[in-house]
Every structure is written in structure tokens, then in C-alpha cells.
Design a protein around this motif. Structure first.
Motif, PDB file in Angstrom:
ATOM      1  N   PHE A 157     -39.026  33.377  27.399  1.00 56.47           N
ATOM      2  CA  PHE A 157     -38.109  34.371  27.958  1.00 56.47           C
ATOM      3  C   PHE A 157     -37.024  33.676  28.756  1.00 56.47           C
ATOM      4  N   ILE A 158     -35.785  33.943  28.386  1.00 58.39           N
ATOM      5  CA  ILE A 158     -34.655  33.441  29.160  1.00 58.39           C
ATOM      6  C   ILE A 158     -34.312  34.532  30.172  1.00 58.39           C
ATOM      7  N   GLU A 159     -34.720  34.285  31.405  1.00 58.93           N
ATOM      8  CA  GLU A 159     -34.522  35.265  32.472  1.00 58.93           C
ATOM      9  C   GLU A 159     -33.065  35.328  32.901  1.00 58.93           C
ATOM     10  N   SER A 160     -32.407  34.168  32.944  1.00 53.71           N
ATOM     11  CA  SER A 160     -31.014  34.097  33.390  1.00 53.71           C
ATOM     12  C   SER A 160     -30.256  33.062  32.581  1.00 53.71           C
ATOM     13  N   LEU A 161     -29.012  33.375  32.289  1.00 54.85           N
ATOM     14  CA  LEU A 161     -28.076  32.423  31.692  1.00 54.85           C
ATOM     15  C   LEU A 161     -26.725  32.752  32.295  1.00 54.85           C
ATOM     16  N   GLY A 162     -26.236  31.873  33.156  1.00 55.36           N
ATOM     17  CA  GLY A 162     -24.977  32.142  33.841  1.00 55.36           C
ATOM     18  C   GLY A 162     -24.087  30.916  33.894  1.00 55.36           C
ATOM     19  N   VAL A 163     -22.784  31.137  33.749  1.00 51.27           N
ATOM     20  CA  VAL A 163     -21.792  30.074  33.805  1.00 51.27           C
ATOM     21  C   VAL A 163     -20.657  30.570  34.691  1.00 51.27           C
ATOM     22  N   TYR A 164     -20.204  29.700  35.594  1.00 53.29           N
ATOM     23  CA  TYR A 164     -19.052  30.069  36.416  1.00 53.29           C
ATOM     24  C   TYR A 164     -17.882  30.453  35.519  1.00 53.29           C
ATOM     25  N   ARG A 165     -17.157  31.477  35.920  1.00 50.27           N
ATOM     26  CA  ARG A 165     -16.056  32.018  35.107  1.00 50.27           C
ATOM     27  C   ARG A 165     -15.061  30.936  34.687  1.00 50.27           C
ATOM     28  N   LYS A 176     -19.432  40.170  25.607  1.00 53.61           N
ATOM     29  CA  LYS A 176     -19.271  38.718  25.468  1.00 53.61           C
ATOM     30  C   LYS A 176     -20.623  38.025  25.392  1.00 53.61           C
ATOM     31  N   ALA A 177     -21.553  38.424  26.246  1.00 54.39           N
ATOM     32  CA  ALA A 177     -22.889  37.811  26.221  1.00 54.39           C
ATOM     33  C   ALA A 177     -23.580  38.129  24.895  1.00 54.39           C
ATOM     34  N   GLN A 178     -23.485  39.376  24.451  1.00 54.19           N
ATOM     35  CA  GLN A 178     -24.140  39.737  23.191  1.00 54.19           C
ATOM     36  C   GLN A 178     -23.548  38.955  22.025  1.00 54.19           C
ATOM     37  N   GLY A 180     -23.199  25.816  35.233  1.00 48.78           N
ATOM     38  CA  GLY A 180     -23.997  26.925  34.727  1.00 48.78           C
ATOM     39  C   GLY A 180     -25.470  26.626  34.832  1.00 48.78           C
ATOM     40  N   LEU A 181     -26.279  27.623  34.500  1.00 44.36           N
ATOM     41  CA  LEU A 181     -27.727  27.458  34.507  1.00 44.36           C
ATOM     42  C   LEU A 181     -28.376  28.382  33.513  1.00 44.36           C
ATOM     43  N   SER A 182     -29.599  28.022  33.156  1.00 44.24           N
ATOM     44  CA  SER A 182     -30.488  28.936  32.445  1.00 44.24           C
ATOM     45  C   SER A 182     -31.851  28.821  33.116  1.00 44.24           C
ATOM     46  N   VAL A 183     -32.564  29.931  33.106  1.00 48.81           N
ATOM     47  CA  VAL A 183     -33.920  29.972  33.652  1.00 48.81           C
ATOM     48  C   VAL A 183     -34.805  30.538  32.553  1.00 48.81           C
ATOM     49  N   GLY A 184     -35.776  29.750  32.107  1.00 45.31           N
ATOM     50  CA  GLY A 184     -36.639  30.188  31.018  1.00 45.31           C
ATOM     51  C   GLY A 184     -38.084  29.811  31.249  1.00 45.31           C
ATOM     52  N   GLY A 240     -18.451  26.001  25.640  1.00 44.62           N
ATOM     53  CA  GLY A 240     -19.693  25.750  24.917  1.00 44.62           C
ATOM     54  C   GLY A 240     -20.904  25.548  25.813  1.00 44.62           C
ATOM     55  N   ILE A 241     -20.759  25.808  27.103  1.00 48.96           N
ATOM     56  CA  ILE A 241     -21.857  25.584  28.043  1.00 48.96           C
ATOM     57  C   ILE A 241     -23.017  26.548  27.777  1.00 48.96           C
ATOM     58  N   GLY A 242     -22.713  27.806  27.541  1.00 50.17           N
ATOM     59  CA  GLY A 242     -23.765  28.786  27.252  1.00 50.17           C
ATOM     60  C   GLY A 242     -24.562  28.401  26.016  1.00 50.17           C
ATOM     61  N   SER A 243     -23.872  27.996  24.964  1.00 47.12           N
ATOM     62  CA  SER A 243     -24.557  27.570  23.735  1.00 47.12           C
ATOM     63  C   SER A 243     -25.388  26.315  23.964  1.00 47.12           C
ATOM     64  N   ALA A 244     -24.878  25.386  24.767  1.00 40.71           N
ATOM     65  CA  ALA A 244     -25.627  24.154  25.065  1.00 40.71           C
ATOM     66  C   ALA A 244     -26.898  24.479  25.845  1.00 40.71           C
ATOM     67  N   LEU A 245     -26.802  25.390  26.797  1.00 40.77           N
ATOM     68  CA  LEU A 245     -27.989  25.798  27.551  1.00 40.77           C
ATOM     69  C   LEU A 245     -28.993  26.495  26.637  1.00 40.77           C
TER      70      LEU A 245
END
Length: 193
Positions: free
Chosen positions: A113-121, A155-157, A77-81, A127-132
Motif C-alpha cells: 500500500f502506497i499511503e503517500s506520494l507527494g512532490v513539491y509543486r 493529475k495523480a490519476q 518528494g516522498l513516498s510512504v509504502g 519524473g519524480i513521481g514515476s521514479a518513486l
């Protein structure tokens, strides 16, 4: 942090995979934007444009602003901020689809600003999204943290609300295609504790 997950800064050489994850985060919206470069003969594919944007272009949203999550030596996964500058108030968009997004971003000058937060399905639910998000909160320092998501992305919300975000504003999205699912863009903000 999630078990077996390492969060680290992205590397320039990972730009192609970053582009895939940015497009996953955007549910295809990023590749739709990048396709304009194909139509103008700048690149051969939308993902070549995405790779080039993440790899080479100056300004916010490139590889330098990305964090990646690794699981078993693979990107999961990744986040861009980055910080939203007050200079954004001078920005003008060239496409009506982008106008609602820019209007929301203009409301959060001074925010992280978190422009992107994505994790492979296949990596979701670990817990990857929360860790990012936790790493993005550290990068934000004392600034409020904001992001924009689609109103139908339940799900994202749920993830964002569980991590302290509340709805700050919403605007109707301009559909990409005639048959596009109608939705709003929702601005979520996490206040500094």
C-alpha cells in the motif's frame, strides 16, 4: 530514473520535512487529522504532531516506510509504502471521515500500500513521481500494489494509470467541512505482471 534525482530511504532526522510532504500528498487531509492532537493538548501545532508521528510512533506509515527523492541535495518528494496486514480487518476508526478509507483498505489485505506520494509543486513534471513509484514496485516484490486518491485529482490519476494502475473500487468521501468539495475516494491497484 529521472535525471538528477536520487531515490533513497528516508532518515529519522527528516521527519519534519516528511510531514510537510505527506500533507502535500494528502492535500491538507493529514494536517487536519493531526490537528486533533492540538485540540487535545498533546502538541502545539498540527505539524508537530505529524513530525512526531513520522519520527517516533511504531507501526506502519512512519519514517522507516518512507522513500525520499533528492534533487540538488534537497528533498523534492516522498513516498510512504508498506504491506497491508490481514489484522486491518479488526481495526476500528474513531472518526466517520476515516471510515470510507478503512473500508477500502480492508479490501487489499496482502497488497503493498502506497499511503503517500507527494512532490513539491516546483519539482513536478521531472519524473519524480514515476521514479518513486518504480522504487515502491521493487519494494512490493510479487505483491499487488494499491493506493487511494481523490476522484477529482486528475493529475495523480493520470500518473497512476500511466504506471499500470486501474480502478478497483470507490466510495463516497465524508466531507471534512460543510463547504468541502464533494468527492469519492478511489482505490487503484496495479496487478503483478
Amino acid at each position: 530514473m529521472a535525471d538528477g534525482v536520487t531515490i533513497r530511504p528516508a532518515e529519522r532526522r527528516e521527519a519534519a520535512e516528511l510531514a510537510i510532504l505527506v500533507d502535500i500528498a494528502a492535500h491538507g487531509f493529514a494536517s487536519w487529522l493531526w490537528y486533533g492532537a492540538v485540540q487535545h493538548g498533546v502538541t502545539d501545532t498540527a505539524f508537530e504532531r505529524g513530525r512526531n508521528k513520522l519520527r517516533e510512533e511504531p507501526g506502519p506509515g512512519n519514517w522507516r516506510d518512507a522513500l525520499v527523492a533528492e534533487v540538488d541535495d534537497e528533498l523534492a518528494g516522498l513516498s510512504v509504502g508498506y504491506s497491508i496486514s490481514a489484522e486491518l480487518h479488526e481495526a476500528v476508526v474513531g472518526h466517520p471521515v476515516l471510515e470510507p478509507l478503512l473500508a477500502l483498505q480492508k479490501q487489499i489485505a496482502g497488497h503493498w500500500f502506497i499511503e503517500s506520494l507527494g512532490v513539491y509543486r516546483h519539482q513536478r513534471g521531472r519524473g519524480i513521481g514515476s521514479a518513486l513509484l518504480a522504487r515502491e514496485f521493487k519494494r512490493a516484490g510479487s505483491a499487488p500494489v494499491s493506493l487511494i486518491t481523490e476522484s477529482h485529482n486528475d493529475k495523480a490519476q493520470a500518473l497512476y494509470r500511466a504506471n499500470g494502475f486501474d480502478e478497483a473500487a470507490r466510495v463516497e468521501a465524508v466531507p471534512l467541512f460543510e463547504e468541502s468539495k464533494k468527492h469519492d475516494w478511489v482505490l487503484l491497484t496495479r496487478k503483478v505482471a
